[in-house]
Design a protein around this motif. Sequence first.
Motif, short mmCIF file in Angstrom:
data_model
loop_
_atom_site.label_atom_id
_atom_site.label_comp_id
_atom_site.label_asym_id
_atom_site.label_seq_id
_atom_site.Cartn_x
_atom_site.Cartn_y
_atom_site.Cartn_z
N MET A 74 0.80 -1.22 0.00
CA MET A 74 0.00 0.00 0.00
C MET A 74 0.84 1.27 0.00
O MET A 74 0.31 2.36 -0.20
N LEU A 75 2.14 1.17 0.22
CA LEU A 75 2.99 2.37 0.23
C LEU A 75 2.93 3.12 -1.10
O LEU A 75 2.80 4.34 -1.10
N PRO A 76 3.01 2.43 -2.26
CA PRO A 76 2.89 3.17 -3.52
C PRO A 76 1.56 3.90 -3.64
O PRO A 76 1.50 5.03 -4.16
N VAL A 77 0.49 3.29 -3.15
CA VAL A 77 -0.83 3.93 -3.19
C VAL A 77 -0.83 5.20 -2.34
O VAL A 77 -1.31 6.25 -2.76
N SER A 78 -0.27 5.10 -1.15
CA SER A 78 -0.23 6.25 -0.24
C SER A 78 0.59 7.40 -0.79
O SER A 78 0.15 8.55 -0.80
N ILE A 79 1.79 7.09 -1.27
CA ILE A 79 2.69 8.12 -1.79
C ILE A 79 2.07 8.76 -3.04
O ILE A 79 2.08 9.98 -3.20
N SER A 80 1.52 7.94 -3.93
CA SER A 80 0.92 8.45 -5.16
C SER A 80 -0.30 9.32 -4.85
O SER A 80 -0.51 10.36 -5.49
N SER A 81 -1.11 8.89 -3.90
CA SER A 81 -2.30 9.67 -3.53
C SER A 81 -1.90 11.02 -2.96
O SER A 81 -2.54 12.04 -3.26
N LEU A 82 -0.87 11.04 -2.15
CA LEU A 82 -0.37 12.31 -1.61
C LEU A 82 0.10 13.20 -2.75
O LEU A 82 -0.17 14.41 -2.76
N GLY A 83 0.78 12.63 -3.73
CA GLY A 83 1.25 13.40 -4.88
C GLY A 83 0.12 13.98 -5.69
O GLY A 83 0.13 15.17 -6.04
N VAL A 84 -0.89 13.17 -5.99
CA VAL A 84 -2.04 13.66 -6.76
C VAL A 84 -2.79 14.73 -5.97
O VAL A 84 -3.21 15.75 -6.53
N GLY A 85 -2.94 14.52 -4.68
CA GLY A 85 -3.60 15.52 -3.84
C GLY A 85 -2.85 16.84 -3.81
O GLY A 85 -3.45 17.92 -3.86
N THR A 86 -1.53 16.77 -3.75
CA THR A 86 -0.71 17.98 -3.77
C THR A 86 -0.83 18.69 -5.11
O THR A 86 -0.95 19.91 -5.17
N MET A 87 -0.84 17.92 -6.19
CA MET A 87 -1.01 18.50 -7.52
C MET A 87 -2.39 19.16 -7.65
O MET A 87 -2.51 20.27 -8.21
N ALA A 88 -3.41 18.50 -7.16
CA ALA A 88 -4.76 19.06 -7.22
C ALA A 88 -4.86 20.33 -6.38
O ALA A 88 -5.47 21.32 -6.79
N GLY A 89 -4.22 20.33 -5.22
CA GLY A 89 -4.22 21.52 -4.39
C GLY A 89 -3.50 22.68 -5.05
O GLY A 89 -3.89 23.84 -4.90
N ALA A 90 -2.46 22.37 -5.81
CA ALA A 90 -1.72 23.42 -6.52
C ALA A 90 -2.59 24.13 -7.55
O ALA A 90 -2.38 25.31 -7.84
N LEU A 91 -3.59 23.42 -8.10
CA LEU A 91 -4.49 24.04 -9.06
C LEU A 91 -5.30 25.18 -8.45
O LEU A 91 -5.75 26.07 -9.15
N SER A 92 -5.48 25.13 -7.14
CA SER A 92 -6.28 26.17 -6.47
C SER A 92 -5.47 27.42 -6.15
O SER A 92 -6.03 28.42 -5.73
N LEU A 93 -4.15 27.33 -6.34
CA LEU A 93 -3.29 28.48 -6.03
C LEU A 93 -3.15 29.39 -7.25
O LEU A 93 -3.21 28.92 -8.39
N PRO A 94 -2.95 30.68 -7.03
CA PRO A 94 -2.69 31.56 -8.17
C PRO A 94 -1.32 31.23 -8.78
O PRO A 94 -0.43 30.72 -8.09
N HIS A 95 -1.18 31.49 -10.09
CA HIS A 95 0.10 31.24 -10.74
C HIS A 95 1.20 32.00 -10.03
O HIS A 95 1.07 33.18 -9.72
N GLY A 96 2.26 31.32 -9.74
CA GLY A 96 3.37 31.94 -9.04
C GLY A 96 4.28 30.90 -8.45
O GLY A 96 4.20 29.70 -8.77
N ASP A 97 5.15 31.36 -7.57
CA ASP A 97 6.17 30.48 -7.00
C ASP A 97 5.58 29.33 -6.20
O ASP A 97 6.02 28.19 -6.32
N MET A 98 4.58 29.60 -5.37
CA MET A 98 4.03 28.54 -4.52
C MET A 98 3.30 27.49 -5.34
O MET A 98 3.39 26.30 -5.04
N GLU A 99 2.61 27.91 -6.38
CA GLU A 99 1.95 26.93 -7.25
C GLU A 99 2.99 26.03 -7.89
O GLU A 99 2.83 24.81 -7.95
N LEU A 100 4.08 26.61 -8.35
CA LEU A 100 5.15 25.85 -8.97
C LEU A 100 5.75 24.86 -7.99
O LEU A 100 5.94 23.68 -8.31
N VAL A 101 6.03 25.31 -6.78
CA VAL A 101 6.63 24.44 -5.76
C VAL A 101 5.70 23.26 -5.45
O VAL A 101 6.13 22.10 -5.44
#
Length: 122
Positions: A74-101
């Motif tokens: 389940m470790l790959p599932v957990s790590i991948s889910s965290l990654g997708v969630g972080t990517m999805a959260g980045a979509l809610s940020l305005p374009h800039g440094d924090m979105e990129l990070v």
Amino acid sequence: MPLLATENGMLDRWAIWLSGLCIVHCLSGAVFFALAASAGGVLLDPVVHEVGLIIAIGFGVIAIGRGALQHGYMLPVSISSLGVGTMAGALSLPHGDMELVYTVVGVALLALGHDLNRRAYR
């Protein structure tokens, strides 16, 4: 059906390459945006990011999901889910440094999840 054959990690390898392309896209978008507003506007179009996230989720569900069912880790599932969630959260940020990070961190976590999934078959 060789594209869906995850026993040898083919789909995970494709997903890792796509993650690398995503990072190149993010960094080049930031550079182009800083250099020329018109080029950056095309590369930073929200539709590009939304479609990219949908593709990442699709690869993740197929490759990571099948992997978890076959090798049981389940470790790959957990790590991948965290990654997708972080990517999805980045979509809610305005374009800039924090979105990129946040996007780059999310993509790196997703690629790590695919790599762990690929290694679990060995």
